[in-house]
Design a protein around this motif. Structure first.
Motif: not given
Length: 70
Positions: A30, A43-46, A52, A56, A59
């Protein structure tokens, strides 16, 4: 109907730093931020693939290497 994806708000580098938290057992990763004062991970994203992780970084406008925490 056709909206442009919003850019992330960025992050305050003085208060937090980006990190990947990886599970030793399952290997799940994560992406998020670690508070410099408390050490708390948010946590922000998997993260399932390099794509991915690149999303991240794009972004949140991260240019530095992302630290991995186990």
């Amino acid at each position: 109907m056709f909206f442009r994806k919003k850019q992330g708000p960025g992050y305050d580098a003085e208060k937090v730093f980006p990190a990947i938290r990886s599970s030793i057992c399952t290997g799940e990763k994560t992406a998020g931020f670690v508070d410099r004062e408390t050490g708390r991970f948010t946590e922000v994203m998997l993260v399932r693939s390099q794509r991915d992780l690149d999303a991240f970084c794009a972004e949140y406008r991260i240019t530095e290497p992302v630290k991995t925490i186990y």
